[in-house]
Design an enzyme around this catalytic site. Structure first.
Site, PDB file in Angstrom:
ATOM      1  CB  VAL A 100      33.201  41.426  40.058  1.00 18.15           C
ATOM      2  CG1 VAL A 100      32.678  40.157  40.593  1.00 18.15           C
ATOM      3  CG2 VAL A 100      33.517  41.398  38.395  1.00 18.15           C
ATOM      4  CB  CYS A 145      36.038  38.348  30.929  1.00 15.17           C
ATOM      5  SG  CYS A 145      35.339  38.440  32.759  1.00 15.17           S
ATOM      6  CG  ASP A 167      39.636  47.607  46.720  1.00 15.11           C
ATOM      7  OD1 ASP A 167      39.042  46.823  45.994  1.00 15.11           O
ATOM      8  OD2 ASP A 167      40.605  48.111  46.631  1.00 15.11           O
ATOM      9  CB  THR A 185      42.479  36.374  37.740  1.00 15.84           C
ATOM     10  OG1 THR A 185      41.287  36.448  37.106  1.00 15.84           O
ATOM     11  CG2 THR A 185      42.328  35.823  39.332  1.00 15.84           C
ATOM     12  CB  THR A 230      38.201  34.385  35.975  1.00 14.55           C
ATOM     13  OG1 THR A 230      36.908  35.079  35.747  1.00 14.55           O
ATOM     14  CG2 THR A 230      38.261  33.346  34.921  1.00 14.55           C
ATOM     15  NE  ARG A 232      39.201  46.002  34.897  1.00 18.76           N
ATOM     16  CZ  ARG A 232      38.705  44.928  35.663  1.00 18.76           C
ATOM     17  NH1 ARG A 232      39.224  44.272  36.398  1.00 18.76           N
ATOM     18  NH2 ARG A 232      37.177  45.049  35.448  1.00 18.76           N
TER      19      ARG A 232
END
Length: 440
Positions: A22, A265, A40, A90, A125, A336
């Site tokens: 993202v 997500c 980062d 998240t 999120t 992920r």
């Protein structure tokens, strides 16, 4: 000049915290219009970007080489920026509760380097209330500044679809929100610099937070419905794909298909929504039921593999099962929360150690995350079963001759088992060849 005007005139900088699937495309997009610091904590990742390598494949190596983003792992550099965008992941804990440590950690870092007149926008999120109830207090504590007086906060949920080269960042309508009208106006104008599809101004930060978790929960529920149908149709001996194709001839069909629901997500966000709802005394029925179905699909697929092996008179423990794909979706290196892991674990319970192939995944990441070794596609041979788990283009374009060469030589075609999780193969051709075939 206000902050937006200073950014446009390159008097002030934008910082993007968290340079993954993202944050990195966002930083690159903004760098075409403004001065951008890309931060980062992962020094290896920063070195890759500085070397012109895009490990996410979201914008490509050429774009990384040409970008003017100032990549750094030095948090002190954040003091140079006045508009901060937090785009850290998240995830969820093992008990399915939200793991807010990344967003809390990012808030702490920003707080330590926050200056007066800044705006902090969260893209991570979260469930409704996190930005105002959890993040703002951290920013105030670490900075010694007062929110609403010395700095402002907003929320703009990320909507990037990893691996999608059509619905890119610039082409997806951006939801934005701010703590007041002034901050909302600036945040909207800043995002309008890069978002071609337009901006939707949410009425509050909580509304914007809720919109993200709800849109993914909605998709999760719809896919769960199709997965439940697939399990029933499997018992009925009906091909799910045939049913879906017939159903989709109606104009208002939603066109969802069954499949493995993983990633950062859809497989995670519903738990954030449910968590907050339960804190308020409401226990979800539909959302959690959908999650239970989708979380069980890996085991369902693995059990289908075992049944096919038994029906083909294979010795299960000695069977060589080759799984094609371990990323959470097609044509994307993101591993992920991949539900292919659930297939692997279930097969392990039967004594099977499957061979894993994935031309998009990073072998070191796969070893670290899932404890399995990737092999090259061209090295696959003597397979009893091929499991097409992810619809990578490389797998969809494989010739039948190449597929046949991966099976044990000399056995009857009826003993060659193909498990087509995504229904990407030509079923009529498979029947003609005579393979043992199963699809979700």
């Amino acid at each position: 000049m206000n902050l937006y005007e200073k950014i446009v005139n390159k008097v002030e900088k934008i910082s993007v915290i968290g340079l993954g699937y993202v944050g990195m495309p966002l930083a690159v997009a903004f760098s075409k219009k403004a001065l951008v610091i890309g931060f980062d904590l992962n020094k290896k990742k920063i070195m890759q970007y500085k070397s012109g390598v895009d490990p996410t494949n979201e914008v490509g190596n050429e774009a990384i080489k040409l970008t003017t983003v100032d990549f750094t792992s030095n948090e002190d550099r954040l003091k140079e920026a006045k508009f901060h965008i937090i785009a850290v992941p998240t995830p969820i804990n093992s008990d399915k509760t939200p793991d807010l440590s990344p967003v809390e950690g990012a808030s702490t870092i920003i707080g330590r380097n926050l200056t007066k007149g800044s705006i902090v926008v969260y893209e991570s999120t979260v469930y409704p209330g996190v930005t105002e109830d959890i993040c703002i207090p951290i920013l105030e504590k670490e900075s010694g500044l007062k929110c609403g007086v010395d700095f402002k906060v907003g929320y703009s949920p990320e909507r990037i679809n990893p691996g999608d080269k059509v619905h890119t960042l610039e082409k997806i309508i951006k939801i934005v929100s701010g703590m007041d009208d002034a901050s909302l106006d600036i945040i909207s104008k800043v995002y309008e610099l890069v978002i071609e599809a337009g901006i939707h101004k949410a009425s509050s930060i909580k509304v914007a937070e809720a919109a993200k978790v709800v849109e993914n929960s909605q998709r999760d529920i719809n896919i769960a419905f199709m997965n439940e149908l697939a399990m029933v149709f499997d018992r009925m001996g009906i091909d799910t794909k045939d049913v879906v194709e017939a159903m989709n001839t109606k104009w208002n069909a939603l066109k969802f298909s069954p499949g493995l629901v993983g990633g950062h997500c859809i497989g995670v966000d519903p738990y954030y929504f449910v968590y907050e709802a339960e804190k308020l005394g409401y226990h979800s029925q539909i959302i959690l039921s959908g999650r239970k179905i989708n979380d069980g699909m890996g085991e369902f697929v693995a059990d289908a593999i075992i049944k096919k092996l038994i029906n083909a008179n294979k010795l299960v423990k000695q069977a060589k099962v080759v799984i094609l794909g371990i990323t959470f979706k097609e044509n994307c290196p993101d591993i992920r929360n991949s539900k292919v892991e659930d297939i692997i674990k279930r097969l392990n319970e039967y004594g099977i150690k499957p061979v894993i192939v994935d031309p998009h995944a990073d072998a070191l990441e796969v070893r670290s995350e899932y404890g399995v070794e990737l092999v090259e596609l061209n090295s696959v041979n003597d397979a009893d079963s091929l499991v097409f788990a992810v619809a990578h283009e490389e797998f969809k374009e494989m010739s039948w001759e190449k597929i046949d060469r991966m099976f044990i030589d000399g056995i009857d075609n009826s003993e060659k088992i193909i498990i087509d999780v995504k229904s990407i193969l030509d079923k009529a051709k498979i029947k003609q060849i005579g393979y043992s075939y199963w699809s979700l």
